[in-house]
Design an enzyme around this catalytic site. Structure first.
Site, PDB file in Angstrom:
ATOM      1  N   LYS A   1       9.242 -28.948   3.941  1.00 27.76           N
ATOM      2  CA  LYS A   1      10.402 -29.315   4.786  1.00 27.76           C
ATOM      3  C   LYS A   1      11.009 -30.618   4.271  1.00 27.76           C
ATOM      4  CE  LYS A   1       8.951 -27.099   9.077  1.00 27.76           C
ATOM      5  NZ  LYS A   1      10.024 -26.290   9.633  1.00 27.76           N
TER       6      LYS A   1
ATOM      7  N   ARG B   1       0.799  -1.229   0.000  1.00 33.19           N
ATOM      8  CA  ARG B   1       0.000   0.000   0.000  1.00 33.19           C
ATOM      9  C   ARG B   1       0.833   1.281   0.000  1.00 33.19           C
ATOM     10  NH1 ARG B   1      -4.505  -0.153   4.436  1.00 33.19           N
ATOM     11  NH2 ARG B   1      -2.586  -0.511   5.561  1.00 33.19           N
TER      12      ARG B   1
ATOM     13  N   GLU C   1       7.801 -25.800  20.368  1.00 33.36           N
ATOM     14  CA  GLU C   1       8.606 -24.585  20.143  1.00 33.36           C
ATOM     15  C   GLU C   1       9.011 -24.014  21.486  1.00 33.36           C
ATOM     16  OE1 GLU C   1       7.207 -22.066  16.660  1.00 33.36           O
ATOM     17  OE2 GLU C   1       5.340 -22.902  17.390  1.00 33.36           O
TER      18      GLU C   1
ATOM     19  N   ASP D   1      -3.759 -22.769  14.761  1.00 29.03           N
ATOM     20  CA  ASP D   1      -2.480 -22.290  14.214  1.00 29.03           C
ATOM     21  C   ASP D   1      -1.610 -23.438  13.707  1.00 29.03           C
ATOM     22  OD1 ASP D   1      -0.547 -20.204  13.719  1.00 29.03           O
ATOM     23  OD2 ASP D   1       0.569 -20.903  15.464  1.00 29.03           O
TER      24      ASP D   1
ATOM     25  N   HIS E   1       3.777 -24.636   4.901  1.00 28.56           N
ATOM     26  CA  HIS E   1       5.230 -24.699   4.697  1.00 28.56           C
ATOM     27  C   HIS E   1       5.834 -26.005   5.219  1.00 28.56           C
ATOM     28  CE1 HIS E   1       5.566 -23.130   8.834  1.00 28.56           C
ATOM     29  NE2 HIS E   1       6.812 -23.533   8.834  1.00 28.56           N
TER      30      HIS E   1
ATOM     31  N   LYS F   1       3.797 -23.595  22.447  1.00 29.19           N
ATOM     32  CA  LYS F   1       4.814 -22.543  22.534  1.00 29.19           C
ATOM     33  C   LYS F   1       5.442 -22.608  23.927  1.00 29.19           C
ATOM     34  CE  LYS F   1       3.296 -20.261  18.767  1.00 29.19           C
ATOM     35  NZ  LYS F   1       4.070 -20.294  17.532  1.00 29.19           N
TER      36      LYS F   1
ATOM     37  N   LYS G   1      -1.317 -19.306   4.893  1.00 30.19           N
ATOM     38  CA  LYS G   1      -2.254 -19.552   5.970  1.00 30.19           C
ATOM     39  C   LYS G   1      -2.323 -18.327   6.876  1.00 30.19           C
ATOM     40  CE  LYS G   1      -0.966 -21.710   9.770  1.00 30.19           C
ATOM     41  NZ  LYS G   1      -0.149 -21.027  10.781  1.00 30.19           N
TER      42      LYS G   1
ATOM     43  N   HIS H   1      -0.439 -27.873   9.702  1.00 32.06           N
ATOM     44  CA  HIS H   1       0.827 -28.617   9.688  1.00 32.06           C
ATOM     45  C   HIS H   1       0.686 -30.035  10.249  1.00 32.06           C
ATOM     46  CE1 HIS H   1       2.172 -24.686   8.863  1.00 32.06           C
ATOM     47  NE2 HIS H   1       2.382 -24.271  10.088  1.00 32.06           N
TER      48      HIS H   1
HETATM   49  C1  BG6 Z   1       3.484 -21.184  11.625  1.00 33.44           C
HETATM   50  C2  BG6 Z   1       2.728 -20.809  12.874  1.00 33.44           C
HETATM   51  O1  BG6 Z   1       2.602 -21.669  10.656  1.00 33.44           O
HETATM   52  O2  BG6 Z   1       4.452 -22.188  11.947  1.00 33.44           O
HETATM   53  C3  BG6 Z   1       3.679 -20.305  13.936  1.00 33.44           C
HETATM   54  O3  BG6 Z   1       1.778 -19.795  12.554  1.00 33.44           O
HETATM   55  C4  BG6 Z   1       4.772 -21.337  14.192  1.00 33.44           C
HETATM   56  O4  BG6 Z   1       2.980 -20.024  15.148  1.00 33.44           O
HETATM   57  C5  BG6 Z   1       5.424 -21.765  12.887  1.00 33.44           C
HETATM   58  O5  BG6 Z   1       5.727 -20.746  15.054  1.00 33.44           O
HETATM   59  C6  BG6 Z   1       6.371 -22.926  13.128  1.00 33.44           C
HETATM   60  O6  BG6 Z   1       7.102 -23.168  11.949  1.00 33.44           O
HETATM   61  P1  BG6 Z   1       8.519 -23.875  12.026  1.00 33.44           P
HETATM   62  O7  BG6 Z   1       8.914 -24.061  10.599  1.00 33.44           O
HETATM   63  O8  BG6 Z   1       9.431 -22.962  12.774  1.00 33.44           O
HETATM   64  O9  BG6 Z   1       8.303 -25.168  12.753  1.00 33.44           O
END
Ligand code: BG6
Length: 490
Positions: free
Chosen positions: A183, A50, A217, A236, A179, A340, A149, A241
Site C-alpha cells: 500500500k 483443476r 472495515e 486474519d 498486501h 468487521k 496468506k 497486516h
Molecule cells: C485480508 C483479510 O487480508 O485483508 C480480509 O483476509 C480483509 O478479511 C482484507 O478484509 C482487508 O484488506 P484492505 O486492503 O481492504 O484493507
C-alpha cells in the site's frame, strides 16, 4: 509520477487462476501494468487450475472480471486485446502431478525467462504445488514462488508449510505476500520516517505518549464466513497486516532499503514484543463479534445469522494493548484494533506526542491537546499533523487545534495503484524487500499463539457489538483506564 521501467521477459504462472483473488486483484493489477507498457516482448500470464476450461472461455471470464473490477474508463477494448494475447490457461491438479503436461509443454524452451509461480490457492496446496513444480522439473534457476496468506493458523502449521516449500525453493526465491506492504501509505511511512529528519529525534519514549493503529472495515464476512469462523480477526488481520505496521512504525532506521536490512530491523521489533502473558490476556485484549445493526442507514444482519448458528467463538473484532521492550519504546503502549462491520472503512496510524510539560496559558490548561501525527491508509491516503494555534483576534489567547493536512491523491494528482500492482512488479523484478521472510512470519505466529492460548485457557468469549459501532465498549475501556481514548472520538 515515478518513472515506469519495464521488467524483463517473464512467464507468470497463477495457480488458482480461476479463483476470486486472481479475478478480483491479480488480473486487474496485471492489466494496469500491461497498459502502462511495463511488460515487454511476449511475457506470458499462464493461469492454472483443476478445471478443463478452453482458453477462449477463460479469456471471456477474465474480460468480464476486468469489466467488473476496473473503473469504466479504464477498460479499453484495444488494450484488452493485446493483454489477452499474453494470457493462457492450463489444467493442473495440485495432487495429480502426472497431469501437468500442458504446463510443462507451455514452459518448455523458455527456461531462460524469469519464471514466477503465484499460488493464489488455499495454503493446504502450497506444499503439494511446490512439490509438483519440482517433480515436473519446472523449477529453473530463476524460478520464484509467491505465497498468499494465510500462512498457517499457528506457529506449527506455518512451520509445516514453510518446510514443505523450502524442500523445493530456497528462501531467497520465496515471496510471502502481505498486501499491506504494497500500500502506498505504508511505503510512505518509510519515506516520512527516513526521508525527513524532522521526526526522528521525537520518534521515541520521552516525546511520544502512545501509538494507535486502527484497521476498521464496514463490510461483514459475507461469503467467507466458513473460512473466517476458523480464523477470526486476530489471525486474519493482526498476525500479518497490523504487526507489519507496528514493525514499520517501531523499527530502527535500516542501513538501506535492501531487503535484508529492512527485514532484520523488523525482526528486532518482533523479538522485542512483550508476550501477553496468561494473566494479562483479559486485561490487555478485547474480543468482539458483531450483532445486527445499521451501516450508512442500511440494516445489516449479525455474524451469527450469516453463519447460521449462534455458537461461534470467532472474534470479528479485536483490540490489544501491546508493549515493546526496548530502549526506544519502553512504556510507550501501542493500542491496536481491527474489526468487521464497524462504522466505516477507516484505517490509520496515530502517533500521539506528549503533553507540553508546563502550560503558559493557564486559562487554557484543559484545552491544550497533544500534537498528533496521523497517517491515513484508508479511505483516502494522507498525513495529518495536529497542532495547537491561536484563534485570530484580540482579547487574550484562545487556543484551538488545527491540522496540516496532506492528501496524497490531491498532491500528486494521480490514480493510486493497488497494492498488488506494486507487489507483482517487485516479484517480477526479484526484489523481496516488501515480502515477509520466514523468520518474521514464524515470530509473529509465536506472539499470536500466546494470546490464543490465553483466550482458550480463560475461556474468553467475544463480546457482542452492534454493527455500525466502533466495537464493544471494553475496547474504549482498554484506553480509558490509561487516561486515553481512540481517535476518531467515538
Ligand atoms: C485480508 C483479510 O487480508 O485483508 C480480509 O483476509 C480483509 O478479511 C482484507 O478484509 C482487508 O484488506 P484492505 O486492503 O481492504 O484493507
Amino acid at each position: 509520477m515515478a518513472k515506469l521501467i519495464p521488467v524483463e521477459v517473464f512467464d507468470l504462472v497463477i495457480f488458482g487462476g480461476t479463483g476470486d483473488l486472481a479475478m478480483r486483484k491479480l488480473m486487474p493489477a496485471l492489466y494496469h501494468r500491461h497498459r502502462d507498457g511495463q511488460f515487454i516482448d511476449d511475457s506470458r500470464i499462464i493461469a492454472a487450475s483443476r478445471g478443463a476450461i478452453a482458453r477462449d472461455e477463460y479469456l471471456a471470464n477474465v474480460k468480464s472480471a476486468l469489466q467488473r473490477n476496473l473503473a469504466a474508463e479504464e477498460f479499453q477494448e484495444d488494450i484488452w486485446r493485446s493483454f489477452s494475447d499474453r494470457i493462457f490457461y492450463v489444467q493442473a491438479d495440485a495432487f495429480e502431478h502426472n497431469n501437468w503436461q500442458a504446463l510443462s509443454s507451455l514452459l518448455e524452451g523458455h527456461e531462460e525467462r524469469t519464471r514466477v509461480n503465484y499460488l493464489a490457492t488455499s495454503p493446504k496446496l502450497f506444499g503439494p504445488i511446490a512439490k509438483g513444480l519440482k517433480t515436473n522439473r519446472l523449477v529453473t534457476g530463476s524460478s520464484r514462488i509467491v505465497l498468499e496468506k494465510p500462512l498457517g493458523h499457528d506457529l506449527d502449521s506455518a512451520k509445516k508449510i514453510n518446510d514443505a516449500v523450502a524442500d523445493c525453493f530456497s528462501e531467497d526465491r520465496i515471496f510471502r505476500i502481505d498486501h499491506y506492504l504494497g500500500k502506498e501509505t505504508v511505503q510512505n511511512l518509510l519515506a516520512l520516517r527516513f526521508a525527513n529528519s524532522l521526526f526522528e529525534p521525537l520518534w521515541r519514549r520521552g516525546a511520544i505518549d502512545h501509538v494507535q493503529i486502527t484497521v476498521a472495515e464496514d463490510l461483514g464476512v459475507g461469503g467467507r464466513v466458513e473460512y473466517y469462523d476458523h480464523v477470526g480477526a486476530l489471525r486474519d488481520m493482526v498476525q500479518n497486516h497490523i504487526l507489519q505496521l507496528v514493525c514499520l512504525v517501531a523499527m530502527e532506521a535500516p542501513s538501506s532499503l535492501e531487503h535484508g536490512a529492512v527485514r532484520d530491523e523488523k525482526m528486532k521489533v518482533l523479538r522485542a514484543l512483550r508476550p501477553i502473558a496468561l494473566e494479562d490476556v483479559l486485561r490487555n485484549t478485547v474480543r468482539g463479534q458483531y450483532a445486527a445493526g445499521a451501516i450508512d442507514g442500511a440494516t445489516v444482519v449479525g455474524y451469527a445469522d450469516e453463519l447460521g448458528h449462534d455458537t461461534s467463538n470467532a472474534e470479528t473484532f479485536v483490540a490489544l494493548k501491546l508493549e515493546i521492550d526496548n530502549w526506544r519504546w519502553s512504556n510507550v503502549p501501542f493500542y491496536l484494533r481491527t474489526g468487521k462491520r464497524l462504522r466505516s472503512k477507516h484505517s490509520e496510524i496515530v502517533v500521539e506526542f506528549q503533553d507540553v510539560p508546563h502550560s503558559i496559558f493557564p486559562q487554557q490548561e484543559f484545552n491544550v491537546s497533544p500534537n498528533r501525527l496521523t497517517m491515513r491508509l484508508q479511505p483516502d491516503e494522507g498525513v495529518k499533523l495536529s497542532l495547537m494555534a491561536k484563534e485570530p483576534g484580540p482579547g487574550g489567547f484562545e487556543l484551538r487545534p488545527v491540522a496540516l493536512d496532506l492528501s496524497f491523491e490531491e498532491t500528486f494528482g494521480i490514480r493510486y495503484p493497488d497494492a498488488y500492482e506494486r507487489l507483482l512488479m517487485e516479484v517480477l523484478r526479484g526484489n523481496p524487500a516488501l515480502f515477509m521472510r520466514r523468520d518474521e512470519v514464524e515470530l509473529a505466529w509465536h506472539w499470536i499463539d500466546s494470546i490464543v492460548a490465553g483466550w482458550e485457557s480463560s475461556r474468553q468469549k467475544p463480546q457482542s457489538y452492534v454493527a455500525g459501532s466502533w466495537g464493544p465498549s471494553a475496547s474504549d475501556s482498554l484506553l480509558d483506564r490509561d487516561g486515553r481514548a481512540w481517535y476518531p472520538d467515538n
